[in-house]
Design an enzyme around this catalytic site. Structure first.
Site, PDB file in Angstrom:
ATOM      1  N   ASP A   1       0.785  -1.251   0.000  1.00  0.00           N
ATOM      2  CA  ASP A   1       0.000   0.000   0.000  1.00  0.00           C
ATOM      3  C   ASP A   1       0.817   1.302   0.000  1.00  0.00           C
ATOM      4  O   ASP A   1       1.785   1.431   0.756  1.00  0.00           O
ATOM      5  CB  ASP A   1      -0.857   0.092   1.261  1.00  0.00           C
TER       6      ASP A   1
ATOM      7  N   GLU B   1     -10.368  -2.744   4.627  1.00  0.00           N
ATOM      8  CA  GLU B   1      -9.047  -2.167   4.892  1.00  0.00           C
ATOM      9  C   GLU B   1      -8.974  -0.773   4.273  1.00  0.00           C
ATOM     10  O   GLU B   1      -9.792  -0.397   3.446  1.00  0.00           O
ATOM     11  CB  GLU B   1      -7.950  -3.033   4.247  1.00  0.00           C
TER      12      GLU B   1
HETATM   13  C1  FRU Z   1      -3.755  -3.738   2.777  1.00  0.00           C
HETATM   14  C2  FRU Z   1      -3.080  -4.152   4.065  1.00  0.00           C
HETATM   15  C3  FRU Z   1      -3.441  -3.199   5.170  1.00  0.00           C
HETATM   16  C4  FRU Z   1      -2.304  -3.360   6.123  1.00  0.00           C
HETATM   17  C5  FRU Z   1      -1.147  -3.568   5.183  1.00  0.00           C
HETATM   18  C6  FRU Z   1      -0.088  -4.488   5.727  1.00  0.00           C
HETATM   19  O1  FRU Z   1      -3.110  -4.154   1.630  1.00  0.00           O
HETATM   20  O2  FRU Z   1      -3.439  -5.475   4.396  1.00  0.00           O
HETATM   21  O3  FRU Z   1      -4.695  -3.438   5.732  1.00  0.00           O
HETATM   22  O4  FRU Z   1      -2.118  -2.259   6.953  1.00  0.00           O
HETATM   23  O5  FRU Z   1      -1.675  -4.094   3.987  1.00  0.00           O
HETATM   24  O6  FRU Z   1       1.032  -4.494   4.909  1.00  0.00           O
END
Ligand code: FRU
Length: 464
Positions: A43, A211
């Site tokens: 992300d 998320e």
């Molecule tokens: C989304 C996610 C988020 C988390 C991150 C961990 O892709 O799963 O929810 O904070 O990636 O790398």
């Protein structure tokens, strides 16, 4: 006597090698999309704009090319096309690894770290759960100090993460993903947070974990972006959104509860966030151009993953009167358009003018017979992209796919733009009314594009 000439030839080559050594090239290294120099990325996090510089942090595992202990890595850009890498800013500590989150410029020193401190708000993940922490930067975002009072919010459910903080009147507003709902919190100082309300039950898609949420005021409406994994329309991860009203405490969705609105109708645009403090009140967004179904297996070598081109988001109403998000390539990205050309280069921008009343077929192909087939189906008012024969699909049985989107507005003529990079195709419908982002891994670049039922103009890409 000849030596100087040799030096003249050799030195620039050497200089080029040194320059390239910081970002080793490889066949699927995107040319104008942000990629990490090496190792794993997911992300985009904490993005903000200040004094002409776009700051991007991102989920990063510096130890390998698959997901692992998360850090926040850092890159900056002045043109949203070329990026400079900086040292990692947040490392795992005794409170856990560093998951996704956001950053704000604390102009008025509400947190007490100093006027104009950049404050990052992020999830710390440990074996016993997920909590929210903050860190501050007094050098414009190039280094951060974790706050000694961390964590600032303790989790009470296993999935409790991805705080996105924005200014709402005289206080800060946090949007947080908690299992399959979004919780809202408010604060005056970024350190103490008060729970306001939750949203989600009975709305949208619940076939996965929610998320990376963000609440944005667009015109008179409020839009809540929520990524979901799995549960996406074509499998795996995708970003849904809800349109509604925010009264300072609650989000009231005006969409039909069963409705599922997707930010992108491809397989590879996840965890989209906008930049804090973007100029001219724009909503400039980046998404992670991958999908959790196969992100860890993509056939790149030194690095894994790339972000979408920057996109400006806005709201429009479709033919049925429904509010939807339009995503257009940010104006900065238009600088990538080089010369008009007749032949399809490996990286290109293609403008298409398509008759909205007849079926149109667009085919990208290479000499090995690998191809991507796109269709505009006038009768069904749909656009689709088939990547089942696009090249290497062998690394995951979830990769081969045909993605489809409604056109939402029945135009007489559709003006569609393709952004083609070395392993991606991003399609922008007329006025950005729909987008489709898909990765592709041809064994050699597509060098031919055919359009049956429309006109096209091809531009090569200007790449440094
Ligand atoms: C989304 C996610 C988020 C988390 C991150 C961990 O892709 O799963 O929810 O904070 O990636 O790398």
């Amino acid at each position: 006597m000849r030596k100087p000439i040799i030096y003249l030839l050799v030195l620039p080559i050497l200089a080029l090698c040194v320059a390239c050594s910081s970002q080793p090239d490889e066949p699927y290294r995107s040319a104008y999309h942000h990629t990490p120099i090496s190792k794993w990325m997911n992300d985009p996090n904490g993005m903000f704009y200040q004094d002409g510089v776009w700051h991007l942090y991102y989920q990063h595992n510096p130890f390998g090319t698959t997901w692992g202990p998360m850090h926040w890595a850092h890159a900056t850009s002045t043109d949203l096309l070329t990026w400079e890498e900086h040292p990692i800013v947040l490392y795992p500590d005794s409170l856990g690894t560093i998951f996704s989150g956001s950053a704000v410029i604390d102009t008025d020193n509400t947190a007490g770290f100093g006027a104009n401190a950049i404050v990052a708000i992020y999830t710390q993940s440990e074996i016993c759960g997920q909590n929210q922490s903050i860190a501050y930067s007094l050098d414009g975002g190039y280094s951060f100090t974790p706050y000694e009072g961390n964590p600032v919010i303790m989790g009470d459910v296993p999935d409790f993460r991805d705080p996105k903080v924005t200014r709402d009147g005289d206080h800060w507003l946090m949007t947080l993903a908690c299992g399959q709902e979004i919780r809202f919190f408010s604060s005056t100082n970024l350190r103490e947070w008060t729970y306001l309300s939750s949203f989600g039950e009975g709305y949208g898609n619940h076939n996965g974990v929610w998320e990376c949420p963000e609440l944005i005021k667009m015109g008179n409406q409020w839009v809540l972006l929520v990524s979901i994994n799995p549960g996406g329309p074509f499998g795996g991860s995708a970003t849904q959104y809800f349109v509604g009203d925010w009264n300072g405490t609650d989000f009231k969705c005006i969409d039909n509860p069963e409705e599922q609105k997707w930010l992108d109708y491809g397989k590879d645009n996840y965890s989209t966030f906008t930049f804090h403090n973007a100029p001219d009140n724009r909503f400039v967004a980046l998404g992670w151009m991958s999908n959790w179904q196969y992100a860890n297996q993509l056939p790149t070598i030194a690095f894994r993953s790339q972000n979408t081109v920057a996109r400006d988001l806005s709201l429009y109403q479709d033919d049925a009167g429904e509010y939807r998000i339009a995503s257009v390539p940010s104006k900065e990205t238009q600088a990538i358009r080089g010369r008009e050309t007749k032949h399809l280069p490996a990286t290109a921008v293609v403008d298409l003018e398509l008759d909205g009343n007849r079926d149109v077929l667009i085919t990208l192909s290479n000499k090995r017979g690998e191809k991507v087939i796109m269709t505009l189906d006038a009768h069904r008012q749909m656009f689709s992209m088939d990547r089942t024969a696009s090249g290497d699909c062998s690394f995951s049985h979830d990769f081969s796919a045909c993605t489809t989107t409604p056109l939402f507005i029945a135009h007489e003529t559709h003006y569609i733009t393709l952004f083609i990079d070395r392993c991606s195709i991003e399609v922008f419908g007329t006025n950005g009314e729909w987008t489709m982002t898909n990765l592709v891994f041809p064994s050699e670049p597509y060098d031919k594009i055919e359009v049956q039922g429309g006109k096209m103009t091809i531009y090569s890409c200007k790449i440094n």
